[in-house]
Design a protein around this motif. Structure first.
Motif, PDB file in Angstrom:
ATOM      1  N   GLN A 176      41.372  32.332  42.241  1.00 20.01           N
ATOM      2  CA  GLN A 176      41.027  33.470  43.090  1.00 20.01           C
ATOM      3  C   GLN A 176      41.096  34.780  42.312  1.00 20.01           C
ATOM      4  O   GLN A 176      40.229  35.649  42.447  1.00 20.01           O
ATOM      5  N   GLU A 177      42.126  34.911  41.479  1.00 18.26           N
ATOM      6  CA  GLU A 177      42.283  36.131  40.692  1.00 18.26           C
ATOM      7  C   GLU A 177      41.143  36.304  39.698  1.00 18.26           C
ATOM      8  O   GLU A 177      40.581  37.402  39.557  1.00 18.26           O
ATOM      9  N   ALA A 178      40.769  35.231  39.001  1.00 21.43           N
ATOM     10  CA  ALA A 178      39.679  35.319  38.029  1.00 21.43           C
ATOM     11  C   ALA A 178      38.348  35.612  38.706  1.00 21.43           C
ATOM     12  O   ALA A 178      37.524  36.375  38.178  1.00 21.43           O
ATOM     13  N   SER A 179      38.103  35.038  39.879  1.00 26.14           N
ATOM     14  CA  SER A 179      36.857  35.299  40.599  1.00 26.14           C
ATOM     15  C   SER A 179      36.776  36.749  41.044  1.00 26.14           C
ATOM     16  O   SER A 179      35.718  37.381  40.971  1.00 26.14           O
ATOM     17  N   CYS A 180      37.897  37.294  41.495  1.00 25.14           N
ATOM     18  CA  CYS A 180      37.922  38.702  41.913  1.00 25.14           C
ATOM     19  C   CYS A 180      37.680  39.629  40.728  1.00 25.14           C
ATOM     20  O   CYS A 180      36.943  40.618  40.843  1.00 25.14           O
ATOM     21  N   ILE A 181      38.280  39.329  39.593  1.00 24.01           N
ATOM     22  CA  ILE A 181      38.100  40.165  38.408  1.00 24.01           C
ATOM     23  C   ILE A 181      36.643  40.165  37.967  1.00 24.01           C
ATOM     24  O   ILE A 181      36.094  41.208  37.575  1.00 24.01           O
ATOM     25  N   ASN A 182      35.988  39.015  38.019  1.00 23.03           N
ATOM     26  CA  ASN A 182      34.585  38.951  37.618  1.00 23.03           C
ATOM     27  C   ASN A 182      33.707  39.773  38.546  1.00 23.03           C
ATOM     28  O   ASN A 182      32.746  40.409  38.089  1.00 23.03           O
ATOM     29  N   GLN A 183      33.998  39.762  39.838  1.00 21.16           N
ATOM     30  CA  GLN A 183      33.220  40.590  40.750  1.00 21.16           C
ATOM     31  C   GLN A 183      33.411  42.070  40.442  1.00 21.16           C
ATOM     32  O   GLN A 183      32.446  42.841  40.401  1.00 21.16           O
ATOM     33  N   ASN A 184      34.653  42.478  40.207  1.00 24.95           N
ATOM     34  CA  ASN A 184      34.913  43.879  39.886  1.00 24.95           C
ATOM     35  C   ASN A 184      34.276  44.282  38.561  1.00 24.95           C
ATOM     36  O   ASN A 184      33.726  45.382  38.424  1.00 24.95           O
ATOM     37  N   LYS A 199      53.770  39.729  35.708  1.00 25.84           N
ATOM     38  CA  LYS A 199      54.203  39.306  37.028  1.00 25.84           C
ATOM     39  C   LYS A 199      53.424  39.998  38.143  1.00 25.84           C
ATOM     40  O   LYS A 199      53.741  39.795  39.319  1.00 25.84           O
ATOM     41  N   ASP A 200      52.422  40.787  37.797  1.00 21.63           N
ATOM     42  CA  ASP A 200      51.641  41.525  38.791  1.00 21.63           C
ATOM     43  C   ASP A 200      50.174  41.103  38.701  1.00 21.63           C
ATOM     44  O   ASP A 200      49.462  41.512  37.776  1.00 21.63           O
ATOM     45  N   PRO A 201      49.684  40.278  39.627  1.00 24.16           N
ATOM     46  CA  PRO A 201      48.287  39.828  39.559  1.00 24.16           C
ATOM     47  C   PRO A 201      47.304  40.799  40.185  1.00 24.16           C
ATOM     48  O   PRO A 201      46.120  40.471  40.321  1.00 24.16           O
ATOM     49  N   TRP A 202      47.755  42.006  40.556  1.00 26.04           N
ATOM     50  CA  TRP A 202      46.872  42.963  41.227  1.00 26.04           C
ATOM     51  C   TRP A 202      46.303  44.014  40.271  1.00 26.04           C
ATOM     52  O   TRP A 202      45.260  44.564  40.544  1.00 26.04           O
ATOM     53  N   CYS A 203      46.970  44.294  39.176  1.00 22.65           N
ATOM     54  CA  CYS A 203      46.560  45.363  38.265  1.00 22.65           C
ATOM     55  C   CYS A 203      46.199  44.763  36.910  1.00 22.65           C
ATOM     56  O   CYS A 203      46.983  43.996  36.327  1.00 22.65           O
ATOM     57  N   HIS A 204      45.003  45.116  36.416  1.00 25.17           N
ATOM     58  CA  HIS A 204      44.503  44.562  35.149  1.00 25.17           C
ATOM     59  C   HIS A 204      43.931  45.684  34.298  1.00 25.17           C
ATOM     60  O   HIS A 204      43.614  46.764  34.799  1.00 25.17           O
ATOM     61  N   ILE A 255      43.658  36.979  46.946  1.00 25.87           N
ATOM     62  CA  ILE A 255      45.003  37.237  46.449  1.00 25.87           C
ATOM     63  C   ILE A 255      45.165  38.693  46.036  1.00 25.87           C
ATOM     64  O   ILE A 255      46.267  39.239  46.066  1.00 25.87           O
ATOM     65  N   LEU A 256      44.065  39.364  45.690  1.00 23.81           N
ATOM     66  CA  LEU A 256      44.173  40.729  45.198  1.00 23.81           C
ATOM     67  C   LEU A 256      43.938  41.769  46.283  1.00 23.81           C
ATOM     68  O   LEU A 256      43.841  42.949  46.009  1.00 23.81           O
ATOM     69  N   GLY A 257      43.785  41.366  47.510  1.00 25.09           N
ATOM     70  CA  GLY A 257      43.511  42.323  48.567  1.00 25.09           C
ATOM     71  C   GLY A 257      44.602  42.343  49.612  1.00 25.09           C
ATOM     72  O   GLY A 257      45.635  41.696  49.499  1.00 25.09           O
ATOM     73  N   GLN A 258      44.355  43.100  50.676  1.00 21.88           N
ATOM     74  CA  GLN A 258      45.338  43.225  51.736  1.00 21.88           C
ATOM     75  C   GLN A 258      45.243  42.075  52.729  1.00 21.88           C
ATOM     76  O   GLN A 258      46.233  41.667  53.294  1.00 21.88           O
ATOM     77  N   TYR A 301      46.546  35.826  31.777  1.00 26.09           N
ATOM     78  CA  TYR A 301      47.535  36.017  32.828  1.00 26.09           C
ATOM     79  C   TYR A 301      48.973  35.929  32.324  1.00 26.09           C
ATOM     80  O   TYR A 301      49.889  36.431  32.979  1.00 26.09           O
ATOM     81  N   GLU A 302      49.196  35.311  31.199  1.00 25.10           N
ATOM     82  CA  GLU A 302      50.558  35.150  30.688  1.00 25.10           C
ATOM     83  C   GLU A 302      50.536  35.308  29.170  1.00 25.10           C
ATOM     84  O   GLU A 302      50.504  34.314  28.435  1.00 25.10           O
ATOM     85  N   PRO A 303      50.547  36.549  28.646  1.00 22.26           N
ATOM     86  CA  PRO A 303      50.523  36.751  27.191  1.00 22.26           C
ATOM     87  C   PRO A 303      51.760  36.132  26.536  1.00 22.26           C
ATOM     88  O   PRO A 303      52.868  36.181  27.080  1.00 22.26           O
ATOM     89  N   LYS A 304      51.543  35.559  25.363  1.00 24.28           N
ATOM     90  CA  LYS A 304      52.635  34.931  24.619  1.00 24.28           C
ATOM     91  C   LYS A 304      52.962  35.767  23.391  1.00 24.28           C
ATOM     92  O   LYS A 304      52.099  36.464  22.857  1.00 24.28           O
ATOM     93  N   PRO A 305      54.189  35.696  22.927  1.00 28.58           N
ATOM     94  CA  PRO A 305      54.564  36.528  21.769  1.00 28.58           C
ATOM     95  C   PRO A 305      53.751  36.237  20.517  1.00 28.58           C
ATOM     96  O   PRO A 305      53.379  37.154  19.773  1.00 28.58           O
ATOM     97  N   ASN A 306      53.438  34.957  20.290  1.00 29.00           N
ATOM     98  CA  ASN A 306      52.704  34.598  19.071  1.00 29.00           C
ATOM     99  C   ASN A 306      51.193  34.671  19.244  1.00 29.00           C
ATOM    100  O   ASN A 306      50.447  34.534  18.269  1.00 29.00           O
TER     101      ASN A 306
END
Length: 571
Positions: free
Chosen positions: A323-331, A472-477, A128-131, A415-420
């Motif tokens: 998929q996003e969490a697995s990619c982040i762990n590899q990076n 709303k952007d799963p590519w940049c962390h 999901i995070l690649g081309q 992935y979805e920060p909440k106000p509280n």
């Protein structure tokens, strides 16, 4: 062939059914019986009464808004379907399509090039995070669609991802059902468990201390490592484990730390996953299917409000988040390494490195360990009385600077920060509360990580906290902080004991060893806390492997100028 003799039919002209007791029964032939039935005003003997016609019509009217709205508010009884037209609305009780041969199946775990070109499938950089998009990322991801809108209160406590990792088939034999809550009672004295290093392979880099000083105010953007290959090869495709099983008569079981960690933390899981176990000549091979759920990490699996699976294309769905969490762990495993410190070369090179493209392998060491589990002298079975030796391939991410302590590096995902409640506001001031929340929402994932660290002999676990720069952007962390724990204290904090961990492994091994040689599937029920063990045919999960090999052969074919296939000449 034996002739079929028609039964005798008694005659009762004055009524329908068998004659009363005491009256003379006159046998009739089958022709007289049919002629007798024709006297009754029944157009079709096979459909005396229809219980479904009015029900179907009622459902159709209800969908149009014309059905009954309550007592006395309807438009009266709904007429049944007209005679002669009831075949048009005929439908089976179960109208679902029969699954094909490859439905719900994965790839084979047979030997193929000793793991070469297998690990690229575990490279989530092209997910999901690649081309590029992996074909199997979209395949077999038919998530259940909810009926209507549900509020958080109605969904609270209910898993939102109830897909089976493997669709069971009628010819499979159910061998055992294990309640996962009963696994907590299994114990083995971990003091009697012996560890022995067999092979060290790969490279062992050094962790960079600068990441321990990262805070939410000094957050660092996550780097991408798309040019590196990451490997998660199954047991049978490993170039070392099958040879050790064949050459060492004392070894009974081979497995990887990913597979055993799933068994150890099984009671914490909600989603479905599966493990394939092959028993040949009283030896066990614990495998995973390529692209199975074990390859991916879960996000908020055990939370009260888990990710919604109604929209499978949503970036916040369970599959895309995995998929996003697995990619982040590899990076993250490559980002936190110190480039100025020399990399320690192990006694053997990376077993999965491609000889044609050296240097494109992610840094990390593979530690093959022989684990001896003690037997139970009070057991009735001879096998259970003796010790069991298993060889496990484990992973070590790095070592701490200035010491020989081994470290396991993992990262949590927001992935979805909440106000509280969000990490940027609460991570520094409430570090303990943030960890407690993650322990509750990701119990299975943290249990797997801890079990892998124990099997690998890592003294330290470093957990990073990564959040999206834009929800709303799963590519940049961005990395917001790193917390350090000793493996033993962290395992105690999450309630994972070594005695119970090795007790679960020994119990599963003893159970399968008590059966005949064959292939067994350990399948977690997504709706219940139950682990089912099925006996499956040997050729199960091989259809996709054959298709993949055929596609590779087509790609390797050479074409001439006219586009025709050039035949290969025998050497």
């Amino acid at each position: 062939m034996v002739d079929f003799v028609l039964p005798q039919v008694s005659s009762y002209i004055d009524g329908w059914g068998p004659p009363p007791q005491g009256e003379l029964e006159t046998p009739l032939g089958i022709g007289d019986f049919v002629e007798h039935l024709e006297k009754f005003p029944v157009t079709r003997i096979g459909r005396v009464c229809d219980f479904t016609a009015s029900g179907q019509r009622y459902q159709e009217e209800r969908r149009k808004g014309k059905g009954f709205k309550g007592a006395g508010k309807g438009k009266g009884p709904v007429q049944a379907l007209q005679p002669g037209k009831d075949e048009e609305g005929f439908s089976l009780v179960d109208s679902r399509p029969v699954p094909g041969k490859s439905t719900g199946r994965g790839r084979s775990s047979g030997m193929k090039g000793k793991g070469k070109s297998k690990g690229i499938q575990a490279n989530y950089q092209e997910g999901i995070l690649g081309q590029k998009q992996k074909p199997y990322y979209q395949a077999n991801q038919n998530q259940a669609k909810g009926k209507g809108k549900k509020t958080t209160a109605t969904r609270r406590g209910m898993p939102s991802f109830k897909e089976w990792s493997v669709q069971t088939r009628p010819e499979w034999t159910l061998m055992r059902e294990i309640m996962l809550t009963s696994l907590a009672k299994l114990q083995i004295d971990s003091k009697n468990v012996d560890f022995e290093d067999v092979i060290w392979a790969g490279t062992l880099p050094t962790y960079s201390k600068m990441f321990d000083r990262v805070t939410a105010k000094t957050e660092r953007p996550m780097k991408r490592f798309e040019d590196l290959n990451f490997f998660n090869v199954t047991t049978s495709d490993d170039p070392v484990l099958p040879e050790l099983l064949q050459n060492d008569d004392t070894v009974t079981v081979i497995a990887t730390d990913h597979v055993l960690a799933c068994l150890v933390a099984a009671a914490r899981s909600v989603y479905s996953w599966d493990i394939v176990v092959s028993k040949v000549a009283n030896k066990l091979i614990f495998d995973k299917r390529d692209g199975s759920q074990i390859d991916f990490l879960t996000v908020n699996e055990t939370a009260q409000d888990p990710p919604n699976a109604d929209d499978k294309e949503s970036i916040n769905g369970p599959v895309k988040l995995g998929q996003e969490a697995s990619c982040i762990n590899q990076n993250f495993s490559q980002m936190v390494l110190d480039p100025e410190e020399p990399v320690e070369e192990m006694q053997h090179p990376n077993p999965f490195e491609d000889e044609e493209n050296p240097g494109c392998v992610a840094s990390g060491a593979y530690r093959y360990r022989k684990i001896t589990l003690p037997g139970n002298p009070k057991a009735t079975s001879e096998f259970e009385q003796n010790a069991v030796k298993l060889v496990v391939r484990t992973e070590v991410n790095c070592k701490l600077p200035g010491s020989t302590e081994l470290a396991s590096v993992k990262v949590m995902h927001e992935y979805e920060p909440k106000p509280n409640y969000n990490w940027r506001s609460h991570l520094e001031s409430q570090r303990g509360a943030c960890l407690a929340t993650e322990l509750k929402n990701n119990a299975f994932k943290l249990g797997r990580w801890t079990a892998q660290a124990i099997l690998a002999g890592c003294d330290t676990i470093k957990i990073g906290y990564v959040s999206r720069q834009n929800p709303k952007d799963p590519w940049c962390h961005s990395l917001l902080g790193v917390q350090t724990y000793t493996t033993s204290s962290f395992a105690e904090q999450i309630g994972l004991t070594r005695n119970n961990m090795f007790g679960i492994i020994r119990n599963i091994v003893d159970l399968i060893m008590s059966w005949e040689d064959g292939k067994y599937l350990l399948l977690k029920d997504p709706t219940k806390s139950v682990l089912r063990i099925h006996e499956v045919p040997w050729d199960t999960f091989q259809d996709d492997e054959d298709d993949e090999e055929a596609e590779e052969e087509e790609e390797e074919q050479e074409l001439d100028e006219d586009g025709n296939v050039v035949p290969h000449q025998a050497s």
